[in-house]
Design an enzyme around this catalytic site. Sequence first.
Site, PDB file in Angstrom:
ATOM      1  N   LEU A 129       0.816  -1.389   0.101  1.00  0.00           N
ATOM      2  CA  LEU A 129      -0.142   0.053  -0.143  1.00  0.00           C
ATOM      3  C   LEU A 129       0.956   1.312  -0.058  1.00  0.00           C
ATOM      4  O   LEU A 129       1.470   1.752   1.093  1.00  0.00           O
ATOM      5  CB  LEU A 129      -1.017   0.038   1.350  1.00  0.00           C
ATOM      6  CG  LEU A 129      -1.880  -1.168   1.300  1.00  0.00           C
ATOM      7  CD1 LEU A 129      -2.571  -1.156   2.659  1.00  0.00           C
ATOM      8  CD2 LEU A 129      -2.914  -0.927   0.048  1.00  0.00           C
ATOM      9  N   GLU A 130       0.797   1.941  -1.109  1.00  0.00           N
ATOM     10  CA  GLU A 130       1.917   2.960  -1.177  1.00  0.00           C
ATOM     11  C   GLU A 130       1.429   4.288  -0.851  1.00  0.00           C
ATOM     12  O   GLU A 130       1.960   5.375  -0.919  1.00  0.00           O
ATOM     13  CB  GLU A 130       2.292   3.264  -2.811  1.00  0.00           C
ATOM     14  CG  GLU A 130       3.214   1.999  -3.110  1.00  0.00           C
ATOM     15  CD  GLU A 130       3.876   2.154  -4.485  1.00  0.00           C
ATOM     16  OE1 GLU A 130       3.720   3.203  -5.024  1.00  0.00           O
ATOM     17  OE2 GLU A 130       4.244   1.064  -4.757  1.00  0.00           O
ATOM     18  N   ASN A 131       0.135   4.347  -0.500  1.00  0.00           N
ATOM     19  CA  ASN A 131      -0.632   5.551   0.235  1.00  0.00           C
ATOM     20  C   ASN A 131      -0.874   5.790   1.498  1.00  0.00           C
ATOM     21  O   ASN A 131      -1.618   6.373   2.085  1.00  0.00           O
ATOM     22  CB  ASN A 131      -1.690   5.811  -0.693  1.00  0.00           C
ATOM     23  CG  ASN A 131      -1.793   5.950  -2.334  1.00  0.00           C
ATOM     24  OD1 ASN A 131      -0.863   6.682  -2.614  1.00  0.00           O
ATOM     25  ND2 ASN A 131      -2.245   4.954  -3.010  1.00  0.00           N
TER      26      ASN A 131
END
Length: 555
Positions: free
Chosen positions: A380-382
């Site tokens: 999850l890059e956010n």
Amino acid sequence: MTRRGLGTLLATALAAAGLTAAVGSPARAADADLVRNGGFENGLSPWSCTSDSGTVVTSPAHSGTGALKATPAGSDSAQCSQTVSVRPNSSYTLGAWVQGSYVYLGASGTGTTDVSTWTPSASDWQQLTTSFTTGPNTTSVTVWTHGWYGQPAYLADDITLTGPGGGDPGDPAPGAPGGLTAGSVTPSSVALSWSASTGATGYNVYQDGSKVQSVSGTSATVTGLAPSTAYRFEVTAVNASGESARSTAVTATTSAGSGGDPSVPKHAVTGYWQNFNNGATVQKISDVQSQYDIIAVAFADATGTPGAVDFTLDPALNYSEAAFKADIAAKQAAGKSVIISIGGEKGTVSVNDSASATNFANSVYALMQKYGFNGVDIDLENGLNPTYMTQALRALSAKAGSKLVITMAPQTIDMQSTSAGYFRTALNVKDILTVVNMQYYNSGAMNGCDGKVYAQGTVDFLTALACIQLEGGLAPSQVGLGLPASTRGAGSGYVAPSVVNDALDCLATGTRCGSFKPSKTYPGIRGAMTWSTNWDATAGNAWSNAVGAHVHAMP
């Protein structure tokens, strides 16, 4: 990881990690300042600083005649903290005046979302503020400040926490608990007990200097520990007037354990398989190179139900579901693990409460049952919520059992500090965590564990940033180096396979290092990861042939 080989912007990652420097508005006049000796006019008490890193100086002081001066050393960030009584469901503002490089201020144990703020450089006194609301059962929080690895001493003064007081200040603070004893141990837990303190309404448990639990009785079981690892524990007593000094410390060592799926090799290579066509070689699972021990299928998609995910094969691949399942089973028969990856550059899966955590665990387990996946990858890059992602992964573990494979692929900014959400999640589940394959790309220059800034794409960048994780609490077997398989695999950060191998040898044996050399070796380092098996195939399998062979030859 990215679907198009482009990383998210650093500023977005900073905001997602909650690491934004800010100056807030003044507290309401009616609020009380709950921090004791926040101006350090009466020595250091009741503040506690890790590794005896803090002292009180008379100059420079922001006001009065005292200020805190704390000096990071080695892997210690010189964190100084105290626990303060608060009221449930109440709003608080935390503030401090600081001086120095990379100075942090924060609060933990809030019962909601723990907060932090920081400044990269304050040559003169600079104010930091942040705010939070306590949870429905929260009666105390820990406020803290710390510096950064390898940086000079920092200064802090006039630390305040304003909001409703937690009780009658006329009651005396309790004395330190006695008789702290370590009882039964498992690969991931230690049981503790101690004697009651007169006047105490609760107790705080500290692990290696950091608060990990608040309990009402005289026993606790600390979980989330790594197998065969020694830990140091202390306990304090609290009431409405404050917190006692810490008890005499005890040390306990967890028993041996597998730490994730025992079928994953001691040294392993992870590769992401693309469920889409972006110009790289289109593969079926059966085409994935034999050097890959863990194959992460990218990606599951969010559904209309908060926290829930689903997976559908891209029709452009011309790949039947039956063939996909059969190929997964064949890889597993060959000793490989195939897992489902959640997130990616465009992934928007949110696990922010208990309901969404349950939905996440149930939906991932359903995909495991449907396709035969061995586990899950968190990419999850956010940003993520460590409280509820931890809850989700533990619920999934309870369903899937001891052979569950859990991997993570945070960006570099997500693993710069143990207070960041990704790092905290990894530490929270390290008893069931297989490996964290941080993405050493699309980030630019970053700090290493010695406080120096290293340029992306060098041996030093890989080793000095891995050191942060290794010294921050992860076991060597839970640390892998994530790199692009080719110059087309990511926007930046590609290094030749020989550089990856040099970094692995530097970490494992202290050889082939650059200018940075770790203070100790980590022979159990897990291995390496790449984005992606498809881009590797496009480049003639140069990455997996070189790195895979090297990883599998490590003793």
